[in-house]
Design a protein around this motif. Structure first.
Motif, PDB file in Angstrom:
ATOM      1  N   ALA A   6      12.303  39.453  -9.573  1.00  0.00           N
ATOM      2  CA  ALA A   6      12.777  38.639  -8.446  1.00  0.00           C
ATOM      3  C   ALA A   6      12.466  37.167  -8.697  1.00  0.00           C
ATOM      4  O   ALA A   6      13.290  36.286  -8.424  1.00  0.00           O
ATOM      5  CB  ALA A   6      12.133  39.113  -7.147  1.00  0.00           C
ATOM      6  N   VAL A   9      14.969  35.846 -11.230  1.00  0.00           N
ATOM      7  CA  VAL A   9      16.271  35.620 -10.608  1.00  0.00           C
ATOM      8  C   VAL A   9      16.245  34.323  -9.803  1.00  0.00           C
ATOM      9  O   VAL A   9      17.163  33.496  -9.891  1.00  0.00           O
ATOM     10  CB  VAL A   9      16.682  36.819  -9.719  1.00  0.00           C
ATOM     11  CG1 VAL A   9      17.869  36.478  -8.829  1.00  0.00           C
ATOM     12  CG2 VAL A   9      16.981  38.036 -10.589  1.00  0.00           C
ATOM     13  N   ALA A  13      18.422  31.121 -10.754  1.00  0.00           N
ATOM     14  CA  ALA A  13      19.397  30.647  -9.764  1.00  0.00           C
ATOM     15  C   ALA A  13      19.196  29.154  -9.497  1.00  0.00           C
ATOM     16  O   ALA A  13      20.162  28.383  -9.498  1.00  0.00           O
ATOM     17  CB  ALA A  13      19.264  31.444  -8.472  1.00  0.00           C
TER      18      ALA A  13
END
Length: 190
Positions: A6, A9, A13
């Motif tokens: 997580a 990511v 991002a």
């Protein structure tokens, strides 16, 4: 594992968003430059902490060992990390190092990833360092395509001294604080 993934990511991002110049410009126009930078910084810090704690938890749970690196790789990695932190220090101040490396933060990140890939053979490190290395390569290509101006070397050498000192302090902080207490993996034996 999930916390680290997580965090990766979130990190990707945020960092890939900055390469999308039109979208970034719209966000800056909407929020203002300082609020945008503050949000970006907070998201980046949160992502790095999620990655670090998630990595430590995954390592503690015993990820699969994909290969067994020779002991010499640990010493090579520690040496490479010194170059990595000095490159990151060069990113922060105008210097001959910064001008020579062109994009010293990305150089430092790529060296960091390589060092960790060489010294570790577990799945957690392979995923983490492999993803970060791929991102740094992508970002370097993106920077080149955008035509970001290259840094120019200053007249004096004071910036180089500062870059090296910052790199040494960062190296010590990573080795003696961050790695053992945040990641849970000591890299230097006491």
């Amino acid at each position: 594992m999930l916390l680290m993934l997580a965090g990766l990511v979130l990190f990707l991002a945020a960092h890939i968003f900055t390469t999308l110049r039109e979208a970034r410009a719209q966000a800056v126009a909407r929020l203002g430059l300082l609020p945008y930078r503050a949000i970006y910084s907070l998201v980046s810090i949160a992502a790095v902490l999620m990655i670090a704690y998630g990595y430590g938890a995954w390592r503690a749970a015993g990820p699969a060992q994909l290969w067994e690196p020779p002991v010499a790789m640990r010493h090579i990695a520690l040496t490479l990390m010194l170059f990595s932190t000095i490159a990151i220090g060069a990113y922060l101040v105008p210097s001959h190092l910064r001008a020579r490396l062109k994009h010293p933060m990305l150089v430092g990140v790529k060296i960091w990833a390589l060092a960790h890939l060489l010294a570790n053979g577990d799945a957690a490190t392979m995923v983490l360092a492999g993803v970060i290395l791929a991102w740094a390569v992508y970002d370097r290509i993106s920077v080149k395509r955008r035509g970001v101006p290259l840094p120019v070397a200053p007249k004096g050498w004071g910036g180089d001294v500062v870059a090296v000192l910052v790199g040494l302090v960062l190296y010590a902080a990573l080795a003696f604080w961050f790695h053992p207490y945040v990641v849970g993996v000591p890299v230097l034996m006491h």
